[in-house]
Design a protein around this motif. Structure first.
Motif, PDB file in Angstrom:
ATOM      1  N   ASN A   1       7.186  15.139   5.707  1.00 28.46           N
ATOM      2  CA  ASN A   1       6.153  14.643   6.622  1.00 28.46           C
ATOM      3  C   ASN A   1       6.768  13.577   7.532  1.00 28.46           C
ATOM      4  O   ASN A   1       6.278  13.303   8.622  1.00 28.46           O
ATOM      5  CB  ASN A   1       4.942  14.067   5.856  1.00 28.46           C
ATOM      6  N   ALA A   2       7.879  12.989   7.090  1.00 31.60           N
ATOM      7  CA  ALA A   2       8.585  11.991   7.890  1.00 31.60           C
ATOM      8  C   ALA A   2       9.391  12.667   8.996  1.00 31.60           C
ATOM      9  O   ALA A   2       9.868  13.778   8.831  1.00 31.60           O
ATOM     10  CB  ALA A   2       9.540  11.199   6.988  1.00 31.60           C
TER      11      ALA A   2
ATOM     12  N   GLY B   1      -5.968  15.125   8.857  1.00 34.95           N
ATOM     13  CA  GLY B   1      -4.891  15.296   9.845  1.00 34.95           C
ATOM     14  C   GLY B   1      -3.533  15.190   9.182  1.00 34.95           C
ATOM     15  O   GLY B   1      -2.640  14.521   9.690  1.00 34.95           O
ATOM     16  N   THR B   2      -3.363  15.849   8.036  1.00 35.35           N
ATOM     17  CA  THR B   2      -2.054  15.796   7.365  1.00 35.35           C
ATOM     18  C   THR B   2      -1.027  16.548   8.209  1.00 35.35           C
ATOM     19  O   THR B   2      -1.378  17.269   9.146  1.00 35.35           O
ATOM     20  CB  THR B   2      -2.093  16.446   5.959  1.00 35.35           C
ATOM     21  N   THR B   3       0.216  16.407   7.804  1.00 37.76           N
ATOM     22  CA  THR B   3       1.290  17.101   8.530  1.00 37.76           C
ATOM     23  C   THR B   3       1.431  18.556   8.077  1.00 37.76           C
ATOM     24  O   THR B   3       2.306  19.259   8.556  1.00 37.76           O
ATOM     25  CB  THR B   3       2.634  16.379   8.316  1.00 37.76           C
TER      26      THR B   3
ATOM     27  N   ALA C   1       9.765   5.681   4.287  1.00 34.96           N
ATOM     28  CA  ALA C   1       9.201   6.642   5.227  1.00 34.96           C
ATOM     29  C   ALA C   1       7.732   6.276   5.411  1.00 34.96           C
ATOM     30  O   ALA C   1       7.215   5.390   4.725  1.00 34.96           O
ATOM     31  CB  ALA C   1       9.328   8.056   4.679  1.00 34.96           C
ATOM     32  N   GLN C   2       7.084   6.911   6.365  1.00 36.97           N
ATOM     33  CA  GLN C   2       5.682   6.608   6.701  1.00 36.97           C
ATOM     34  C   GLN C   2       5.520   5.114   7.008  1.00 36.97           C
ATOM     35  O   GLN C   2       6.469   4.488   7.444  1.00 36.97           O
ATOM     36  CB  GLN C   2       4.740   7.033   5.558  1.00 36.97           C
TER      37      GLN C   2
ATOM     38  N   THR D   1      -1.169   8.716   3.174  1.00 35.71           N
ATOM     39  CA  THR D   1      -0.323   9.755   2.605  1.00 35.71           C
ATOM     40  C   THR D   1      -0.387   9.624   1.083  1.00 35.71           C
ATOM     41  O   THR D   1      -1.062   8.719   0.559  1.00 35.71           O
ATOM     42  CB  THR D   1       1.105   9.650   3.182  1.00 35.71           C
TER      43      THR D   1
ATOM     44  N   ARG E   1       2.393  16.415  17.451  1.00 40.40           N
ATOM     45  CA  ARG E   1       1.037  15.990  17.840  1.00 40.40           C
ATOM     46  C   ARG E   1       1.081  14.725  18.685  1.00 40.40           C
ATOM     47  O   ARG E   1       1.941  13.865  18.477  1.00 40.40           O
ATOM     48  CB  ARG E   1       0.198  15.686  16.579  1.00 40.40           C
TER      49      ARG E   1
HETATM   50  P1  IMO Z   1       7.442   8.637   9.485  1.00 31.44           P
HETATM   51  O1  IMO Z   1       8.350   8.457   8.298  1.00 31.44           O
HETATM   52  C1  IMO Z   1       3.363   8.889  10.986  1.00 31.44           C
HETATM   53  C2  IMO Z   1       0.381  10.726   8.351  1.00 31.44           C
HETATM   54  C3  IMO Z   1      -0.198  12.056   8.809  1.00 31.44           C
HETATM   55  C4  IMO Z   1      -1.597  11.939   8.250  1.00 31.44           C
HETATM   56  C5  IMO Z   1      -1.377  11.229   6.919  1.00 31.44           C
HETATM   57  C6  IMO Z   1      -1.331  12.164   5.718  1.00 31.44           C
HETATM   58  O2  IMO Z   1       8.006   9.506  10.536  1.00 31.44           O
HETATM   59  O3  IMO Z   1       6.947   7.324   9.989  1.00 31.44           O
HETATM   60  P2  IMO Z   1       0.571  13.830   4.869  1.00 31.44           P
HETATM   61  O4  IMO Z   1       1.202  15.024   5.511  1.00 31.44           O
HETATM   62  O5  IMO Z   1       1.541  12.748   4.535  1.00 31.44           O
HETATM   63  O6  IMO Z   1      -0.298  14.187   3.702  1.00 31.44           O
HETATM   64  O7  IMO Z   1      -0.434  13.233   5.997  1.00 31.44           O
HETATM   65  O8  IMO Z   1      -0.135  10.540   7.038  1.00 31.44           O
HETATM   66  N1  IMO Z   1       1.859  10.674   8.263  1.00 31.44           N
HETATM   67  C7  IMO Z   1       2.643  10.055   9.161  1.00 31.44           C
HETATM   68  N2  IMO Z   1       2.333   9.431  10.324  1.00 31.44           N
HETATM   69  N3  IMO Z   1       4.638   8.911  10.564  1.00 31.44           N
HETATM   70  C8  IMO Z   1       4.968   9.506   9.400  1.00 31.44           C
HETATM   71  O9  IMO Z   1       6.205   9.466   8.881  1.00 31.44           O
HETATM   72  C9  IMO Z   1       3.944  10.148   8.648  1.00 31.44           C
HETATM   73  N4  IMO Z   1       3.919  10.834   7.491  1.00 31.44           N
HETATM   74  C10 IMO Z   1       2.630  11.127   7.262  1.00 31.44           C
HETATM   75  O10 IMO Z   1      -0.179  12.156  10.210  1.00 31.44           O
HETATM   76  O11 IMO Z   1      -2.370  11.072   9.054  1.00 31.44           O
END
Ligand code: IMO
Ligand code: GDP
Ligand code: MG
Length: 428
Positions: free
Chosen positions: A38-39, A126-128, A222-223, A238, A302
């Motif tokens: 997702n990252a 809005g998950t990935t 990450a995230q 997440t 997105r």
């Molecule tokens: P990096 O590491 C931004 C967001 C998704 C969604 C929520 C849950 O690049 O910063 P998930 O697929 O994890 O179950 O989605 O988390 N999300 C991120 N938003 N940067 C990310 O990673 C993200 N990883 C998950 O957009 O809102």
């Protein structure tokens, strides 16, 4: 024995990839500790432009060993593709080690991620759609398949059979979708094992050995902290622990090993996916930032929601993580924007509050209280020395520092490695 944690201090995409690549010059080991593909961590350096989803952003320095810790969930197909892409651009991936305790994202996790999102309807998160949430559900439910398991063929088949019976029941009966074939899945697991076996290790031992030898370890978050399963804007989060605490459990290190915690902040705020975002700009200013900064997801493409810097959220994140250093990115994006606003408090039910609420429903009702400064003249783009930062921009940085409650040690002024102002090296 210094280990340093680097966390995203907002809702993700703060520029962690750029910062980790920059800081890795001083690191011996760089380790991802949470999340999955997702990252999307962007790195632009002399080898090219990369969007890393699983491989740590320290891989470009030939002196580093890069680890994927037990806290990460791994899509073996995505990882292999990423390794091949790196190899094709002459990046040596033989220095990569993947934890035998890391859980696999299986094809049924990806299917379930999409089906669950559809079922949520207008409450979708809005998950990935990368299967990350369902993979962590199985980890906690003790029915996950770990990287180490795919090397142990005799026990893999019955285990997979048991799990798949349950998953297929759910997929066909609850969601009316197509089941997965045990034989095909088993074959894929065997293939992943064959490809990845040279890289699968008890990586915590590598990390602990490095610490014993007094080497520098960077723990790559990450995230973002506001997407943390416990401390973020639940349920719009997440399914892992991106905050500093997650670094210890996600790699098997003692909290005593951590010598510093660095938070990466964007000079404004973005968010991808659903959930409250008090400073969101749904007007032409938000659109101008999105276009200028090309705020589109590195993983899903997105459009990212854009807004002013939210100092209430930023201070909360600094506290949750216990930041020792803040690093500010994308200051150059605000060049030419006038005025520039910062949210310093929220209005809630007729009162002014400065504490970040625990509940997403309450945060949804918060109205931002802004402090406004005129934009600065001159440009911060590509600047490498503090002396060349325009005075107004420097005032803005100083104000953010006060509001966050933590020193800003590095200012990033462009996506490339040298486009960085180091005020004080966070790694001594
Ligand atoms: P990096 O590491 C931004 C967001 C998704 C969604 C929520 C849950 O690049 O910063 P998930 O697929 O994890 O179950 O989605 O988390 N999300 C991120 N938003 N940067 C990310 O990673 C993200 N990883 C998950 O957009 O809102
Ligand atoms: P991450 O997930 O935290 O690694 O961040 P992303 O890579 O998803 O998004 C950050 C974006 O900002 C990427 O496109 C980077 O190339 C870019 N970036 C990072 N730092 C800077 C900076 O200081 N200025 C500009 N203009 N872009 C930057
Ligand atoms: Mg990203």
């Amino acid at each position: 024995m210094p280990a340093y944690v680097i966390v995203g201090a907002q809702w993700g995409d703060e520029g962690k990839g750029k910062i980790i690549d920059y800081l890795s010059e001083k690191a011996h080991v760089v380790a991802r500790y949470s999340g999955g593909n997702n990252a999307g961590h962007t790195v632009i350096n002399e080898k090219g432009e990369f969007r890393l989803h699983l491989v740590p952003a320290g891989i470009f320095w030939p002196h580093t060993t890069c680890l994927i810790g037990n806290g990460v969930v791994v899509d073996a197909e995505v990882l292999w593709k990423e390794m091949e892409e790196l190899r094709a651009k002459d990046v040596d991936v033989s220095r990569l080690q993947i934890s035998d305790k890391a859980h696999l994202i299986m094809p049924y996790h990806i299917a379930l991620d999409k089906l669950e999102e559809q079922a949520r309807g207008n409450k979708a998160l809005g998950t990935t759609s990368r299967g990350v949430g369902p993979a962590y559900v199985d980890k906690a439910g003790r029915s996950g398949i770990r990287l180490g398991d795919i090397l142990d063929h005799p026990s893999l088949l019955p285990r997979l059979q048991h799990v798949l019976e349950q998953k297929n029941f759910l997929i066909t009966r609850l969601y009316n979708a197509e089941p997965f074939s045990l034989e095909e899945l088993y074959e894929r697991c065997i293939q992943w094992g064959e490809r990845l076996s040279p890289y699968i290790h008890a990586v915590e031992n590598t990390a602990r050995r490095a610490l014993a030898e007094n080497k520098v370890i960077l723990l790559e978050g990450a995230q973002g902290s506001l997407l943390d399963l416990d401390h973020g804007t639940y349920p719009y989060v997440t399914s892992s622990s991106p905050t500093a605490g997650g670094a210890c459990t996600g790699l098997g290190l003692s909290p005593m090993a951590i010598a510093g915690i660095f938070g990466v902040y964007k000079a404004y705020t973005t968010r991808v996916g659903a959930g409250p975002f008090p400073t969101e700009l749904s007007d032409s200013v938000g659109e101008a930032i999105r276009q200028k900064a090309w705020e589109y997801g590195a993983t899903t493409g997105r459009a990212r929601r854009c807004g002013w810097f939210d100092a209430v959220a930023a201070r909360y994140s600094a506290t949750v993580n216990g930041l020792t250093s803040a690093l500010l990115t994308r200051l150059d994006v605000l060049d030419g924007i006038d005025p520039v606003k910062v949210c310093v408090a929220y209005r809630l039910n007729g009162k002014t509050i400065t504490e970040f609420p625990s509940s997403a429903a309450v945060l949804e009702k918060c109205q931002p209280v802004y402090e406004q400064t005129p934009g600065w003249k001159g440009s911060t783009a590509n600047v490498t020395s503090l002396d060349d930062i325009p005075e107004g921009a420097l005032r803005y940085v100083k104000r953010l520092e006060e509001l966050i409650g933590c020193r800003i040690d590095v200012i990033s002024t462009g996506p490339r490695r040298p486009e960085t102002v180091c005020i004080r090296s966070p790694i001594p």
